[in-house]
Design a protein around this motif. Sequence first.
Motif, short mmCIF file in Angstrom:
data_model
loop_
_atom_site.label_atom_id
_atom_site.label_comp_id
_atom_site.label_asym_id
_atom_site.label_seq_id
_atom_site.Cartn_x
_atom_site.Cartn_y
_atom_site.Cartn_z
N MET A 1 0.84 -1.18 0.00
CA MET A 1 0.00 0.00 0.00
C MET A 1 0.88 1.23 0.00
N LYS A 2 0.41 2.22 -0.70
CA LYS A 2 1.11 3.50 -0.78
C LYS A 2 0.12 4.59 -0.37
N LEU A 3 0.60 5.54 0.40
CA LEU A 3 -0.21 6.67 0.83
C LEU A 3 0.40 7.93 0.24
N THR A 4 -0.40 8.68 -0.52
CA THR A 4 0.05 9.93 -1.11
C THR A 4 -0.76 11.07 -0.52
N ILE A 5 -0.07 12.08 -0.04
CA ILE A 5 -0.69 13.28 0.51
C ILE A 5 -0.34 14.42 -0.45
N THR A 6 -1.33 15.04 -1.08
CA THR A 6 -1.04 16.11 -2.03
C THR A 6 -0.63 17.39 -1.29
N PRO A 7 0.11 18.26 -1.95
CA PRO A 7 0.49 19.53 -1.31
C PRO A 7 -0.71 20.37 -0.87
N GLN A 8 -1.80 20.33 -1.63
CA GLN A 8 -2.99 21.12 -1.28
C GLN A 8 -3.60 20.65 0.04
N VAL A 9 -3.72 19.35 0.21
CA VAL A 9 -4.33 18.85 1.45
C VAL A 9 -3.33 18.94 2.61
N LEU A 10 -2.05 18.86 2.32
CA LEU A 10 -1.05 19.04 3.37
C LEU A 10 -1.17 20.45 3.96
N ALA A 11 -1.35 21.45 3.11
CA ALA A 11 -1.55 22.82 3.59
C ALA A 11 -2.81 22.92 4.44
N TRP A 12 -3.88 22.21 4.05
CA TRP A 12 -5.13 22.21 4.82
C TRP A 12 -4.90 21.61 6.21
N PHE A 13 -4.20 20.46 6.26
CA PHE A 13 -3.91 19.83 7.54
C PHE A 13 -3.11 20.77 8.43
N LYS A 14 -2.10 21.44 7.88
CA LYS A 14 -1.26 22.35 8.68
C LYS A 14 -2.09 23.50 9.25
N GLU A 15 -3.07 23.97 8.48
CA GLU A 15 -3.88 25.10 8.93
C GLU A 15 -5.00 24.69 9.89
N GLU A 16 -5.60 23.53 9.66
CA GLU A 16 -6.82 23.15 10.39
C GLU A 16 -6.61 22.23 11.59
N ILE A 17 -5.52 21.49 11.62
CA ILE A 17 -5.35 20.47 12.65
C ILE A 17 -4.19 20.83 13.57
N ASN A 18 -4.46 20.80 14.87
CA ASN A 18 -3.42 21.02 15.87
C ASN A 18 -3.00 19.68 16.45
N LEU A 19 -1.73 19.37 16.34
CA LEU A 19 -1.22 18.10 16.83
C LEU A 19 -0.38 18.30 18.07
N GLY A 20 -0.56 17.41 19.04
CA GLY A 20 0.28 17.39 20.22
C GLY A 20 1.53 16.56 19.95
N GLU A 21 2.36 16.49 20.93
CA GLU A 21 3.58 15.70 20.82
C GLU A 21 3.23 14.23 20.60
N ASN A 22 3.92 13.59 19.69
CA ASN A 22 3.72 12.17 19.33
C ASN A 22 2.35 11.89 18.73
N GLN A 23 1.67 12.89 18.23
CA GLN A 23 0.38 12.68 17.58
C GLN A 23 0.50 12.85 16.08
N GLY A 24 -0.44 12.24 15.37
CA GLY A 24 -0.49 12.35 13.93
C GLY A 24 -1.91 12.22 13.45
N ILE A 25 -2.06 12.11 12.15
CA ILE A 25 -3.37 11.95 11.53
C ILE A 25 -3.54 10.47 11.19
N ARG A 26 -4.54 9.86 11.79
CA ARG A 26 -4.84 8.45 11.54
C ARG A 26 -5.98 8.35 10.55
N PHE A 27 -5.82 7.49 9.54
CA PHE A 27 -6.87 7.18 8.59
C PHE A 27 -7.39 5.79 8.91
#
Length: 97
Positions: A1-27
């Motif tokens: 399996m390959k996961l691709t994150i486009t630059p457009q959605v990466l910018a959205w994640f950076k703006e909309e989601i606040n991550l704590g230490e050792n946290q990430g985005i789970r799909f």
Amino acid sequence: MKLTITPQVLAWFKEEINLGENQGIRFFGKVYGKTQVHEGFSVGMSVDSPENPLFSETINGILFFIEENDEWFFKGYDLTVDYNEQLKEPAFIFKEI
């Protein structure tokens, strides 16, 4: 399996989601909805810390991951996470491998 994150959605994640230490985005697969390859299930996402990652990748400081117990949902597919301009939210595109 390959996961691709486009630059457009990466910018959205950076703006909309606040991550704590050792946290990430789970799909993950969730009941209700549909994808182009699943009827009755859609892609969920949450801010979480990985426990048993099947797949993980850090892109520009953001960890994206899928847990082993969600393999059933992603098995046999590559996943591209893009940005839907009309809905102003992530869009999920599956490609059979």
